[in-house]
Design a protein around this motif. Sequence first.
Motif, PDB file in Angstrom:
ATOM      1  N   THR A 157     -12.021  -4.384  -1.436  1.00 50.00           N
ATOM      2  CA  THR A 157     -10.606  -4.566  -1.721  1.00 50.00           C
ATOM      3  C   THR A 157     -10.205  -3.649  -2.867  1.00 50.00           C
ATOM      4  N   LEU A 158      -9.239  -2.788  -2.601  1.00 51.78           N
ATOM      5  CA  LEU A 158      -8.706  -1.901  -3.621  1.00 51.78           C
ATOM      6  C   LEU A 158      -7.482  -2.545  -4.254  1.00 51.78           C
ATOM      7  N   SER A 159      -7.304  -2.293  -5.542  1.00 51.09           N
ATOM      8  CA  SER A 159      -6.130  -2.774  -6.268  1.00 51.09           C
ATOM      9  C   SER A 159      -5.468  -1.607  -6.978  1.00 51.09           C
ATOM     10  N   CYS A 160      -4.179  -1.733  -7.184  1.00 54.20           N
ATOM     11  CA  CYS A 160      -3.429  -0.702  -7.903  1.00 54.20           C
ATOM     12  C   CYS A 160      -2.387  -1.399  -8.756  1.00 54.20           C
ATOM     13  N   VAL A 161      -2.521  -1.252 -10.056  1.00 52.89           N
ATOM     14  CA  VAL A 161      -1.564  -1.842 -10.986  1.00 52.89           C
ATOM     15  C   VAL A 161      -0.566  -0.775 -11.401  1.00 52.89           C
ATOM     16  N   VAL A 162       0.718  -1.106 -11.321  1.00 56.78           N
ATOM     17  CA  VAL A 162       1.787  -0.151 -11.627  1.00 56.78           C
ATOM     18  C   VAL A 162       2.493  -0.559 -12.912  1.00 56.78           C
TER      19      VAL A 162
ATOM     20  N   ARG B  10      -8.257  -3.488  10.883  1.00 56.98           N
ATOM     21  CA  ARG B  10      -9.372  -3.568   9.924  1.00 56.98           C
ATOM     22  C   ARG B  10      -8.876  -3.621   8.482  1.00 56.98           C
ATOM     23  N   PHE B  11      -7.780  -2.925   8.188  1.00 59.36           N
ATOM     24  CA  PHE B  11      -7.242  -2.854   6.829  1.00 59.36           C
ATOM     25  C   PHE B  11      -5.955  -3.666   6.747  1.00 59.36           C
ATOM     26  N   THR B  12      -5.715  -4.249   5.581  1.00 60.32           N
ATOM     27  CA  THR B  12      -4.483  -4.986   5.332  1.00 60.32           C
ATOM     28  C   THR B  12      -3.916  -4.594   3.978  1.00 60.32           C
ATOM     29  N   ILE B  13      -2.679  -4.146   3.987  1.00 63.77           N
ATOM     30  CA  ILE B  13      -1.992  -3.819   2.741  1.00 63.77           C
ATOM     31  C   ILE B  13      -1.129  -5.007   2.338  1.00 63.77           C
ATOM     32  N   SER B  14      -1.088  -5.275   1.045  1.00 64.89           N
ATOM     33  CA  SER B  14      -0.261  -6.372   0.542  1.00 64.89           C
ATOM     34  C   SER B  14       0.146  -6.058  -0.894  1.00 64.89           C
ATOM     35  N   ARG B  15       1.071  -6.850  -1.409  1.00 62.50           N
ATOM     36  CA  ARG B  15       1.532  -6.623  -2.774  1.00 62.50           C
ATOM     37  C   ARG B  15       1.881  -7.946  -3.436  1.00 62.50           C
TER      38      ARG B  15
ATOM     39  N   ASP C 273       4.990 -10.131  -8.597  1.00 65.60           N
ATOM     40  CA  ASP C 273       4.959 -10.795  -9.904  1.00 65.60           C
ATOM     41  C   ASP C 273       3.911 -10.169 -10.816  1.00 65.60           C
ATOM     42  N   LYS C 274       2.889  -9.556 -10.216  1.00 65.80           N
ATOM     43  CA  LYS C 274       1.802  -8.975 -11.002  1.00 65.80           C
ATOM     44  C   LYS C 274       1.792  -7.449 -10.941  1.00 65.80           C
ATOM     45  N   ASN C 275       2.856  -6.872 -10.354  1.00 65.24           N
ATOM     46  CA  ASN C 275       2.962  -5.401 -10.268  1.00 65.24           C
ATOM     47  C   ASN C 275       1.705  -4.781  -9.649  1.00 65.24           C
ATOM     48  N   THR C 276       1.186  -5.412  -8.629  1.00 60.84           N
ATOM     49  CA  THR C 276      -0.091  -4.989  -8.078  1.00 60.84           C
ATOM     50  C   THR C 276      -0.018  -4.804  -6.567  1.00 60.84           C
ATOM     51  N   LEU C 277      -0.621  -3.735  -6.116  1.00 64.22           N
ATOM     52  CA  LEU C 277      -0.754  -3.407  -4.697  1.00 64.22           C
ATOM     53  C   LEU C 277      -2.217  -3.577  -4.311  1.00 64.22           C
ATOM     54  N   PHE C 278      -2.449  -4.049  -3.082  1.00 65.13           N
ATOM     55  CA  PHE C 278      -3.810  -4.277  -2.619  1.00 65.13           C
ATOM     56  C   PHE C 278      -4.058  -3.580  -1.284  1.00 65.13           C
ATOM     57  N   LEU C 279      -5.326  -3.282  -1.040  1.00 66.78           N
ATOM     58  CA  LEU C 279      -5.746  -2.830   0.276  1.00 66.78           C
ATOM     59  C   LEU C 279      -7.065  -3.530   0.585  1.00 66.78           C
ATOM     60  N   GLN C 280      -7.013  -4.473   1.499  1.00 64.41           N
ATOM     61  CA  GLN C 280      -8.208  -5.162   1.959  1.00 64.41           C
ATOM     62  C   GLN C 280      -8.791  -4.354   3.111  1.00 64.41           C
ATOM     63  N   MET C 281     -10.033  -3.928   2.962  1.00 64.72           N
ATOM     64  CA  MET C 281     -10.679  -3.090   3.968  1.00 64.72           C
ATOM     65  C   MET C 281     -11.889  -3.821   4.525  1.00 64.72           C
TER      66      MET C 281
ATOM     67  N   GLN D 249      -4.845   8.041  -9.783  1.00 64.02           N
ATOM     68  CA  GLN D 249      -5.893   9.043  -9.992  1.00 64.02           C
ATOM     69  C   GLN D 249      -6.933   9.038  -8.875  1.00 64.02           C
ATOM     70  N   GLY D 250      -6.934   8.009  -8.065  1.00 62.91           N
ATOM     71  CA  GLY D 250      -7.866   7.936  -6.942  1.00 62.91           C
ATOM     72  C   GLY D 250      -9.110   7.132  -7.262  1.00 62.91           C
ATOM     73  N   THR D 251      -9.658   6.504  -6.238  1.00 65.25           N
ATOM     74  CA  THR D 251     -10.901   5.761  -6.371  1.00 65.25           C
ATOM     75  C   THR D 251     -11.774   6.068  -5.156  1.00 65.25           C
ATOM     76  N   GLN D 252     -13.055   6.309  -5.396  1.00 63.17           N
ATOM     77  CA  GLN D 252     -13.960   6.728  -4.326  1.00 63.17           C
ATOM     78  C   GLN D 252     -14.449   5.524  -3.532  1.00 63.17           C
ATOM     79  N   VAL D 253     -14.392   5.664  -2.219  1.00 63.93           N
ATOM     80  CA  VAL D 253     -14.986   4.688  -1.300  1.00 63.93           C
ATOM     81  C   VAL D 253     -16.015   5.428  -0.455  1.00 63.93           C
ATOM     82  N   THR D 254     -17.244   4.943  -0.477  1.00 61.14           N
ATOM     83  CA  THR D 254     -18.322   5.561   0.283  1.00 61.14           C
ATOM     84  C   THR D 254     -18.953   4.511   1.197  1.00 61.14           C
TER      85      THR D 254
END
Length: 121
Positions: free
Chosen positions: A19-24, A67-72, A75-83, A113-118
């Motif tokens: 699960t990726l997170s992004c705080v704005v 397979r992937f789900t985007i959500s936000r 209230d927490k200024n956060t974006l998610f990507l469940q993979m 800035q990006g985050t690596q997924v391998t």
Amino acid sequence: QVQLTESGGGSVQAGGSLTLSCVVSGRTFSNYAMGWFRQAPGKERERVAAINWIGRNTRYADSVKGRFTISRDNDKNTLFLQMNELKPEDTAVYYCAAYPAVYFHETPDRWGQGTQVTVSP
């Protein structure tokens, strides 16, 4: 200034999940559509998923549908990507992006800035 900070990347085996997170910060998060993009070595950056300002409309690349789900969480200024069901071809640097409008029809104007997924076989 607007800042997008991703987290949650890492290395997993095929079939695993992340699960990726992004705080704005620096922008009223709930006023803007958001998206996740990725770029693999030697390939162009592609949009993986996008979500409108309130989270009621989403769009996915065909390669990740089901397979992937985007959500936000506005209230927490956060974006998610469940993979889920990750595949080796999902290996890439994943970027969080902010659109300059409530819908995701334009070009993003802010990037993380990006985050690596391998994903290993």
